[in-house]
Motif scaffolding. Structure first.
Motif, PDB file in Angstrom:
ATOM      1  N   ALA A  94      10.823   3.666  -1.037  1.00 14.10           N
ATOM      2  CA  ALA A  94      10.271   2.381  -1.473  1.00 14.10           C
ATOM      3  C   ALA A  94       9.187   2.656  -2.513  1.00 14.10           C
ATOM      4  CB  ALA A  94       9.689   1.629  -0.283  1.00 14.10           C
ATOM      5  N   VAL A  95       9.309   2.017  -3.681  1.00 18.69           N
ATOM      6  CA  VAL A  95       8.341   2.232  -4.755  1.00 18.69           C
ATOM      7  C   VAL A  95       7.415   1.037  -4.953  1.00 18.69           C
ATOM      8  CG1 VAL A  95       9.753   3.918  -5.984  1.00 18.69           C
ATOM      9  CG2 VAL A  95      10.024   1.483  -6.490  1.00 18.69           C
ATOM     10  N   GLY A  96       7.689  -0.061  -4.303  1.00 17.31           N
ATOM     11  CA  GLY A  96       6.869  -1.264  -4.407  1.00 17.31           C
ATOM     12  C   GLY A  96       7.482  -2.335  -3.531  1.00 17.31           C
ATOM     13  N   CYS A  97       6.952  -3.564  -3.641  1.00 18.05           N
ATOM     14  CA  CYS A  97       7.490  -4.690  -2.867  1.00 18.05           C
ATOM     15  C   CYS A  97       7.687  -5.881  -3.787  1.00 18.05           C
ATOM     16  CB  CYS A  97       6.547  -5.065  -1.726  1.00 18.05           C
ATOM     17  SG  CYS A  97       6.435  -3.786  -0.461  1.00 18.05           S
ATOM     18  N   THR A  98       8.620  -6.731  -3.428  1.00 16.35           N
ATOM     19  CA  THR A  98       8.893  -7.943  -4.196  1.00 16.35           C
ATOM     20  C   THR A  98       9.185  -9.089  -3.244  1.00 16.35           C
ATOM     21  OG1 THR A  98      10.160  -8.846  -6.059  1.00 16.35           O
ATOM     22  CG2 THR A  98      11.382  -7.561  -4.412  1.00 16.35           C
ATOM     23  N   CYS A  99       9.163 -10.313  -3.765  1.00 15.52           N
ATOM     24  CA  CYS A  99       9.462 -11.498  -2.955  1.00 15.52           C
ATOM     25  C   CYS A  99      10.905 -11.910  -3.153  1.00 15.52           C
ATOM     26  CB  CYS A  99       8.568 -12.662  -3.367  1.00 15.52           C
ATOM     27  SG  CYS A  99       6.915 -12.489  -2.736  1.00 15.52           S
ATOM     28  N   VAL A 100      11.545 -12.258  -2.063  1.00 20.68           N
ATOM     29  CA  VAL A 100      12.940 -12.736  -2.103  1.00 20.68           C
ATOM     30  C   VAL A 100      13.073 -13.971  -1.251  1.00 20.68           C
ATOM     31  CG1 VAL A 100      13.872 -10.414  -2.495  1.00 20.68           C
ATOM     32  CG2 VAL A 100      13.647 -11.259  -0.168  1.00 20.68           C
ATOM     33  N   ARG A 101      14.131 -14.743  -1.537  1.00 17.19           N
ATOM     34  CA  ARG A 101      14.415 -15.887  -0.668  1.00 17.19           C
ATOM     35  C   ARG A 101      14.944 -15.348   0.651  1.00 17.19           C
ATOM     36  NH1 ARG A 101      16.026 -17.343  -5.493  1.00 17.19           N
ATOM     37  NH2 ARG A 101      17.848 -17.988  -5.875  1.00 17.19           N
ATOM     38  N   THR A 140       0.868  -1.166   0.000  1.00 21.01           N
ATOM     39  CA  THR A 140       0.000   0.000   0.000  1.00 21.01           C
ATOM     40  C   THR A 140       0.909   1.220   0.000  1.00 21.01           C
ATOM     41  OG1 THR A 140      -1.855   1.076   1.113  1.00 21.01           O
ATOM     42  CG2 THR A 140      -0.177   0.131   2.524  1.00 21.01           C
ATOM     43  N   TYR A 141       0.336   2.377  -0.272  1.00 24.36           N
ATOM     44  CA  TYR A 141       1.128   3.606  -0.280  1.00 24.36           C
ATOM     45  C   TYR A 141       0.824   4.449   0.946  1.00 24.36           C
ATOM     46  CZ  TYR A 141       2.480   2.653  -5.081  1.00 24.36           C
ATOM     47  OH  TYR A 141       3.004   2.076  -6.209  1.00 24.36           O
ATOM     48  N   LYS A 142       1.868   4.983   1.551  1.00 22.13           N
ATOM     49  CA  LYS A 142       1.729   5.922   2.655  1.00 22.13           C
ATOM     50  C   LYS A 142       2.159   7.280   2.120  1.00 22.13           C
ATOM     51  CE  LYS A 142       3.455   7.226   7.158  1.00 22.13           C
ATOM     52  NZ  LYS A 142       4.602   7.190   8.021  1.00 22.13           N
ATOM     53  N   GLU A 143       1.282   8.263   2.255  1.00 25.97           N
ATOM     54  CA  GLU A 143       1.593   9.599   1.768  1.00 25.97           C
ATOM     55  C   GLU A 143       2.037  10.486   2.918  1.00 25.97           C
ATOM     56  OE1 GLU A 143      -1.691  11.088  -0.511  1.00 25.97           O
ATOM     57  OE2 GLU A 143      -1.168   9.821  -2.216  1.00 25.97           O
ATOM     58  N   LEU A 189       4.943  13.039  -0.604  1.00 27.23           N
ATOM     59  CA  LEU A 189       5.794  11.905  -0.923  1.00 27.23           C
ATOM     60  C   LEU A 189       5.007  10.620  -0.708  1.00 27.23           C
ATOM     61  CD1 LEU A 189       8.674  10.920  -1.611  1.00 27.23           C
ATOM     62  CD2 LEU A 189       9.126  10.921   0.837  1.00 27.23           C
ATOM     63  N   SER A 190       4.841   9.819  -1.764  1.00 21.17           N
ATOM     64  CA  SER A 190       4.162   8.530  -1.660  1.00 21.17           C
ATOM     65  C   SER A 190       5.209   7.440  -1.579  1.00 21.17           C
ATOM     66  CB  SER A 190       3.272   8.281  -2.885  1.00 21.17           C
ATOM     67  OG  SER A 190       2.218   9.200  -2.908  1.00 21.17           O
ATOM     68  N   GLU A 191       5.120   6.640  -0.513  1.00 26.96           N
ATOM     69  CA  GLU A 191       6.089   5.573  -0.324  1.00 26.96           C
ATOM     70  C   GLU A 191       5.368   4.257  -0.076  1.00 26.96           C
ATOM     71  OE1 GLU A 191      10.404   5.002   1.792  1.00 26.96           O
ATOM     72  OE2 GLU A 191       9.090   6.571   2.502  1.00 26.96           O
ATOM     73  N   ALA A 192       5.867   3.184  -0.695  1.00 28.35           N
ATOM     74  CA  ALA A 192       5.248   1.863  -0.579  1.00 28.35           C
ATOM     75  C   ALA A 192       5.557   1.233   0.775  1.00 28.35           C
ATOM     76  CB  ALA A 192       5.742   0.955  -1.696  1.00 28.35           C
ATOM     77  N   ARG A 193       4.580   0.513   1.325  1.00 32.76           N
ATOM     78  CA  ARG A 193       4.733  -0.260   2.557  1.00 32.76           C
ATOM     79  C   ARG A 193       4.239  -1.677   2.278  1.00 32.76           C
ATOM     80  NH1 ARG A 193       7.841   3.239   4.567  1.00 32.76           N
ATOM     81  NH2 ARG A 193       6.992   5.017   5.650  1.00 32.76           N
ATOM     82  N   CYS A 194       5.097  -2.672   2.498  1.00 34.16           N
ATOM     83  CA  CYS A 194       4.719  -4.069   2.264  1.00 34.16           C
ATOM     84  C   CYS A 194       3.640  -4.473   3.260  1.00 34.16           C
ATOM     85  CB  CYS A 194       5.927  -4.981   2.403  1.00 34.16           C
ATOM     86  SG  CYS A 194       7.270  -4.601   1.261  1.00 34.16           S
ATOM     87  N   LEU A 195       2.624  -5.191   2.779  1.00 35.53           N
ATOM     88  CA  LEU A 195       1.509  -5.598   3.636  1.00 35.53           C
ATOM     89  C   LEU A 195       1.759  -6.925   4.340  1.00 35.53           C
ATOM     90  CD1 LEU A 195      -1.506  -4.637   1.334  1.00 35.53           C
ATOM     91  CD2 LEU A 195      -0.646  -3.422   3.347  1.00 35.53           C
ATOM     92  N   LEU A 196       2.667  -7.750   3.807  1.00 37.32           N
ATOM     93  CA  LEU A 196       2.919  -9.077   4.371  1.00 37.32           C
ATOM     94  C   LEU A 196       4.388  -9.262   4.694  1.00 37.32           C
ATOM     95  CD1 LEU A 196       0.919 -11.175   1.737  1.00 37.32           C
ATOM     96  CD2 LEU A 196       0.109 -10.411   3.968  1.00 37.32           C
ATOM     97  N   GLN A 197       4.671 -10.194   5.614  1.00 40.41           N
ATOM     98  CA  GLN A 197       6.065 -10.582   5.852  1.00 40.41           C
ATOM     99  C   GLN A 197       6.487 -11.615   4.818  1.00 40.41           C
ATOM    100  OE1 GLN A 197       6.133 -11.834   9.990  1.00 40.41           O
ATOM    101  NE2 GLN A 197       6.960  -9.843  10.588  1.00 40.41           N
TER     102      GLN A 197
END
Length: 163
Positions: A149-156, A81-84, A95-103
């Motif tokens: 942060a502009v988005g979220c991605t999955c990593v190992r 989601t975005y936090k402004e 400033l809009s910054e992405a926040r990951c919703l899940l761990q």
């Protein structure tokens, strides 16, 4: 989805900063120094350029996409989601910054999988900060960079080596 006003402003700032960087690297912006046989007006322009001030004009209409852009924040397996955050002295002012919703990350069934980690995608963004000039009667803009942060991605997950 069309870009919102804040995103258009951010796109304008990014385009403007890229133009300044390209002009500076190409030598289009004089570095100043040395004696000049030009008029006082020309000397002031050279001094302003040497101080890093360049007049810019942008047409925000040229930065609006003509096609719809698919929103990815809810379609991703690592949703965000975005936090402004408003800051009146910055351009863009919000400033809009992405926040990951899940761990973890979503599997094919839409259930959170803890074997992967959601991590923010970081981007260095250029912004302008409005600063009072030395006399205190006028303002100028100072170029700033921020890691956002502009988005979220999955990593190992990080594997810790035991000794």
């Amino acid at each position: 989805m069309f870009l919102t006003s804040n995103k258009v402003t951010a796109a304008c700032v990014v385009a403007m900063m890229m133009m300044v960087m390209m002009m500076s690297e190409a030598g289009a912006i004089p570095k100043g120094g040395g004696q000049s046989k030009h008029s006082a007006k020309t000397r002031n322009k050279t001094h302003d350029a040497a101080a890093g001030m360049v007049p810019l004009q942008l047409d925000p209409k040229s930065l609006v996409p003509t096609t719809n852009i698919r929103p990815l924040e809810n379609a991703s397996i690592s949703p965000w989601t975005y936090k402004e955050t408003p800051d009146a002295s910055l351009l863009p002012p919000v400033l809009s910054e992405a926040r990951c919703l899940l761990q973890g990350c979503l599997n094919l069934e839409g259930v959170e999988d803890q074997s992967l980690e959601s991590r923010p995608i970081m981007h260095q963004a250029m912004m302008l900060r409005r600063v009072k000039s030395a006399g205190g009667e006028s303002y100028h803009y100072k170029l700033e960079t921020r890691l956002i942060a502009v988005g979220c991605t999955c990593v190992r997950p990080t594997i810790t080596q035991q000794q």
